[in-house]
Design an enzyme around this catalytic site. Structure first.
Site, PDB file in Angstrom:
ATOM      1  CD  GLU A 205      -3.134  -0.995   2.068  1.00 39.28           C
ATOM      2  OE1 GLU A 205      -3.144  -0.068   2.885  1.00 39.28           O
ATOM      3  OE2 GLU A 205      -4.084  -1.802   1.936  1.00 39.28           O
ATOM      4  CD  GLU A 393      -3.952  -5.969   3.753  1.00 38.49           C
ATOM      5  OE1 GLU A 393      -4.817  -5.182   4.179  1.00 38.49           O
ATOM      6  OE2 GLU A 393      -2.732  -5.782   3.865  1.00 38.49           O
TER       7      GLU A 393
END
Ligand code: NOJ
Length: 487
Positions: A205, A393
């Site tokens: 991320e 995720e």
């Protein structure tokens, strides 16, 4: 996307119809006998054979043991120990104590029947000063975790950087030297672990460790820099990824697969019509311009350069040869949609604002739009045709309550997961190259600025005793894995 067999087609018609709430004549897709879930019965919601199910965690969020085994401090140790930065002043000092309890955690995975586990390595456990000589005790810890996983037939997927940057690296991601130090760290990990680990994710991320840390100041190191400096930080983040891909490939002991875990903005067409689908695709490319788009296209696109103008990052010769390195897979972390409609604006799209009544999970930012799993895959595939994709995720927080009997009835999490996995199934049924799914998270853990106030696990952790309790969602996920289908 691909030619579908009649059977696959029937399945996707059924799935799409179910999602849209349309009733399709049963004969249009049913080839099955009586209802049930025996091996031969095709429920229409089964995943392709070999689809991989797993859970994800990250080092600083679960390990604790921050002063053990020669580990150096990370920017998150420093940040969380600074008053006023995290909920309740929470830190990762103990977290789930997975540093000591990792065997229990591997057993939890085993109980679920998980085939894979996405874990991260703490850079300051390996290089307490960020660089120099590797710390044998740190490597030993990960050797033990990996051996334990393999002994239980669980395949490790290893993330090299999940935000716990060694605090000793001067300037952090503001310094280009950090990207170079990352490459050395990645080379070391590849040399040490690639005899047993075959799947690596460089970074997790980008926007969280760049924008949230250096622009908004909500994450470590808590800075609020101006746009030029922030764009440079972002550039150093993607440069580290690119140099990392090269370093892993150059140092691995055998064939390995390299990708990343990126929280691309997922653009969902507000209505499934050609014009809104086109708008969502354009928005995907533009809204992810500093990160995923730059990696996939090996450049900053013109629109991004025009938008940043004099604040554009400084790029050195060769940077994009590394950043644009072809990937073996693209991993996306997906929680929530951004709804897009076609418009006559400059770029032909507009972002929908959500009314106050729009539902969300316990974390207000997790607004519910489960079709984001489908569009997150489809947009990336239609734009850039990656070889393979993973959901690295997906999951949610819930206001879990542990009953005196030791149960947690997180039916809202089951609702969230079931709906998301249904839309994931649609992507698989339509032939997109989606290979696996990692649920966030195996167990409750340190949720960054939210400390321990937000629980994302499918196992409840009593932070006083460190005892783990499977929630209803763990029982449900075990059944998904066992049947390889949405249940
Ligand atoms: C994204 C991050 O990778 C992870 O560290 C975090 O806990 C979850 N999403 C939930 O916010």
């Amino acid at each position: 996307m691909k030619d579908l067999t009649r059977r696959q087609f029937g399945r996707s018609v059924a799935a799409a119809a179910a999602l849209a709430g349309i009733s399709v004549p049963r004969f249009a897709f049913s080839q099955s006998g009586p209802a049930g879930h025996d091996a031969d019965h095709d429920s229409g919601r089964r995943f392709p054979e070999g689809f991989l199910w797993g859970c994800a965690t990250a080092s600083y969020q679960i390990e604790g043991g921050v002063k053990e085994g020669g580990r150096g401090p990370s920017v998150w140790d420093v940040f969380s120990h600074t008053p006023g930065t995290t909920h309740n002043g929470d830190t990762g000092d103990v977290a789930d104590d997975s540093y000591h309890l990792y065997k229990e955690d591997v057993q939890l995975l085993k109980n679920l029947g998980a085939q894979t586990y996405r874990m991260s390595i703490s850079w300051p456990r390996i290089f307490p000063e960020g660089k120099g000589q590797p710390n044998a005790a740190g490597l030993d810890y990960y050797n033990r975790v990996i051996d334990e996983l393999l002994a239980k037939n669980i395949t490790p997927y290893v993330t090299l950087f999940h935000w716990d940057l060694p605090a000793a690296l001067k300037g952090g991601w503001q310094s280009r030297a950090t990207s170079l130090a990352y490459a050395d760290y990645a080379a070391c990990i590849a040399r040490q672990l690639s005899d047993r680990v075959k799947h690596f994710m460089t970074t997790n991320e980008f926007s969280c460790f760049t924008d949230l840390g250096y622009q908004e100041g909500r994450f470590a190191p808590g800075l609020k820099l101006g746009p030029k400096d922030v764009n440079q930080v972002r550039h150093h983040g993607i440069l580290a990824h690119g140099l990392g891909v090269q370093a892993i490939r150059a140092n691995a002991k055998g064939p390995v697969e390299v990708g990343l875990a990126e929280n691309a903005t997922v653009c969902v067409p507000v209505i499934e019509t050609e014009e809104h689908i086109g708008a969502a695709q354009r928005a995907t490319r533009l809204m992810n311009a500093p990160f995923l788009t730059a990696l996939m296209e090996g450049k900053y696109i013109d629109e991004y350069l025009a938008q940043t103008g004099a604040n554009a990052p400084r790029v050195e010769p060769g940077d994009f040869a590394a950043i644009g390195s072809p990937l073996d897979f693209v991993g996306v972390n997906i929680y929530t949609p951004t709804y897009i409609r076609a418009s006559d604006s400059k770029f032909g799209y507009a972002v929908e604002t959500l009314p106050a009544s729009y539902p969300h999970m316990a974390s207000p930012w997790i607004v519910i739009g489960p079709e984001c799993l489908y569009w997150g895959i489809r947009n990336v595939c239609d734009l850039w045709r990656p070889k393979a994709m993973y959901i690295t995720e997906n999951g949610c927080s819930s206001d879990d309550v542990l009953t005196p009997e030791g149960q947690v009835n997180d039916i809202d999490r089951v609702m969230y997961l079931r709906n998301h996995i249904t839309h994931l199934h649609r992507a698989a049924a339509e032939g997109y190259p989606i290979k696996g799914y990692f649920l966030w998270s195996l167990l409750d853990n340190f949720e960054w600025g939210d400390g321990y106030s937000k629980r994302f696990g499918i196992h409840y952790v009593d932070y006083k005793t460190l005892k783990r309790y499977p929630k209803l969602s763990a029982e449900w996920y075990r059944e998904v894995i066992r049947r390889n289908e949405v249940v």
